[in-house]
Write a protein that holds these residues in place. Structure first.
Motif, PDB file in Angstrom:
ATOM      1  N   GLY A   1       0.781  -1.235   0.000  1.00  0.00           N
ATOM      2  CA  GLY A   1       0.000   0.000   0.000  1.00  0.00           C
ATOM      3  C   GLY A   1       0.808   1.278   0.000  1.00  0.00           C
TER       4      GLY A   1
ATOM      5  N   THR B   1      -7.237   6.744  -0.571  1.00  0.00           N
ATOM      6  CA  THR B   1      -6.126   6.220   0.222  1.00  0.00           C
ATOM      7  C   THR B   1      -6.710   5.509   1.441  1.00  0.00           C
ATOM      8  OG1 THR B   1      -4.802   8.103  -0.522  1.00  0.00           O
ATOM      9  CG2 THR B   1      -3.935   6.820   1.309  1.00  0.00           C
TER      10      THR B   1
ATOM     11  N   GLN C   1      -6.008  -1.910   5.794  1.00  0.00           N
ATOM     12  CA  GLN C   1      -5.623  -2.804   4.701  1.00  0.00           C
ATOM     13  C   GLN C   1      -6.828  -3.417   4.021  1.00  0.00           C
ATOM     14  OE1 GLN C   1      -2.202  -5.524   5.135  1.00  0.00           O
ATOM     15  NE2 GLN C   1      -3.595  -7.178   4.548  1.00  0.00           N
TER      16      GLN C   1
ATOM     17  N   ARG D   1      -8.917  -1.240   1.172  1.00  0.00           N
ATOM     18  CA  ARG D   1      -8.455  -0.821  -0.154  1.00  0.00           C
ATOM     19  C   ARG D   1      -9.486  -1.211  -1.221  1.00  0.00           C
ATOM     20  NH1 ARG D   1      -2.242  -2.537  -1.006  1.00  0.00           N
ATOM     21  NH2 ARG D   1      -2.832  -4.338   0.257  1.00  0.00           N
TER      22      ARG D   1
ATOM     23  N   ASP E   1      -3.995  -0.331  -4.687  1.00  0.00           N
ATOM     24  CA  ASP E   1      -4.236   1.007  -4.158  1.00  0.00           C
ATOM     25  C   ASP E   1      -3.204   1.353  -3.092  1.00  0.00           C
ATOM     26  OD1 ASP E   1      -6.386   1.475  -5.753  1.00  0.00           O
ATOM     27  OD2 ASP E   1      -7.904   1.213  -4.188  1.00  0.00           O
TER      28      ASP E   1
ATOM     29  N   GLY F   1      -2.319   3.240   0.699  1.00  0.00           N
ATOM     30  CA  GLY F   1      -2.967   3.341   1.993  1.00  0.00           C
ATOM     31  C   GLY F   1      -2.206   4.273   2.911  1.00  0.00           C
TER      32      GLY F   1
ATOM     33  N   HIS G   1       3.729   4.371   5.704  1.00  0.00           N
ATOM     34  CA  HIS G   1       3.175   5.053   4.539  1.00  0.00           C
ATOM     35  C   HIS G   1       3.480   6.551   4.540  1.00  0.00           C
ATOM     36  CE1 HIS G   1       0.261   1.518   4.774  1.00  0.00           C
ATOM     37  NE2 HIS G   1       0.821   1.398   3.582  1.00  0.00           N
TER      38      HIS G   1
END
Length: 334
Positions: free
Chosen positions: A34, A59, A63, A66, A71, A73, A79
């Motif tokens: 992600g 976003t 998990q 998505r 996509d 995340g 991230h």
């Protein structure tokens, strides 16, 4: 004073150089975990030159939320740094950038072993399968996920947040009577169907403070006789108004039903309803690809901003063409 596309705009205390917005469009270029990549840095940085605001793609706040497995995340601290590079690329072009926080709910594409959740155990279609009805404790956890995502968004340097409550995704699933058949505190009446979205908005606002822009994207019509219509959405937005700084008006997605006719600016009337019914700045979107039409939207105060999506995928300089900085291409119209 007449407002034009080139007039400065404002959302909360954030100043924007003009009235054009890059609409969020899925890029399907995230890593399996992600993370955003150099692709996103280049993609958004390239398209930021002539818009006042970039809204990056959906976003995920978890998990299993998505929309697709490719996509991006913001459900872990790992991230933050990759997304921060996207922010810097946009800021380099003198534009501002919002993150769109999302959970797909019953419209998520999951990994083997993961289970779809939704407001009620009603499938969107055979493609997705049957979700389970989220229990109250699971909803409380999800509210916490949104809060954590908001904190990470601010740490990554984003200028604001858009809550994705449109296109049939989880927040929309709670709002619509088509997908929410609950009889507890999260369903059974318009007020109770609003409660999950309201608690998410409260959590996000508490996380980022009063001066940080938070807006919502809504579907103003479900295109179904039993679903939401623009005045229903106006009532919802008015309830949320103390927590929000703008509203981004789209439509559809709660069922596979689509509008009977898609023509240039077909969603502008929905934006105009929200503009007349709330005090929030309104972003119009949907086939507003001609300069004259886009200028009319802001000049006649049908909306405060115009968002552009698909043309910017093929032509990164499309916003400059609308502003008259560059010649219109054959595909852009006039």
């Amino acid at each position: 004073m007449t407002v034009s596309l080139q007039s400065p705009g404002r959302i909360n205390k954030l100043q924007l150089k003009n009235r054009l917005v890059l609409a969020p469009m899925q890029q399907h270029k995230g890593t399996p975990a992600g993370h955003a990549t150099d692709y996103h840095v280049e993609h958004y940085g390239r398209r930021a030159a002539d818009v006042g605001l970039v809204i990056i793609e959906s976003t995920a706040v978890s998990q299993d939320g998505r929309l697709y497995q490719d996509d991006i995340g913001i459900y872990s601290d790992s991230h933050i740094k990759p997304l921060g590079k996207v922010v810097k690329a946009v800021h380099t072009r003198d534009a501002r950038v919002f993150i769109q926080l999302s959970h797909g709910g019953r419209k998520s594409h999951l990994l083997p072993g993961e289970r779809l959740l939704s407001s009620s155990p009603i499938a969107f279609s055979d493609e997705y399968g049957l979700p389970f009805e989220a229990k109250n404790e699971q909803l409380e956890q999800l509210i916490g996920r949104y809060r954590e995502a908001a904190l990470r968004s601010r740490e990554a340097g984003f200028d604001g947040i858009e809550l994705h409550a449109a296109h049939g995704y989880l927040l929309h699933q709670f709002l619509s009577p088509i997908s929410n058949l609950r009889t507890d505190s999260y369903g059974g009446s318009p007020n109770r169907r609003l409660q999950f979205v309201l608690q998410v908005a409260i959590a996000v606002r508490e996380a980022v403070g009063p001066d940080y822009p938070v807006q919502i994207r809504v579907s103003a019509s479900d295109y179904d006789p039993g679903g939401l219509i623009p005045l229903h959405i106006a009532d919802i937005v008015k309830r949320l108004e103390p927590l929000l700084d703008a509203v981004h008006v789209s439509s559809g997605g709660i069922t596979p039903l689509r509008p009977l006719d898609v023509y240039p600016g077909y969603q502008i009337p929905y934006a105009a309803v929200l503009k007349s019914e709330t005090t929030l700045p309104v972003i119009a979107v949907g086939g507003i690809h001609q300069r004259a039409l886009a200028e009319r939207v802001v000049a006649e105060q049908l909306a405060d901003f115009v968002a552009i999506g698909r043309p910017m995928l093929d032509e990164p300089d499309f916003a400059g063409q609308l502003l008259g900085k560059q010649p219109l291409s054959a595909r852009s119209g006039s």
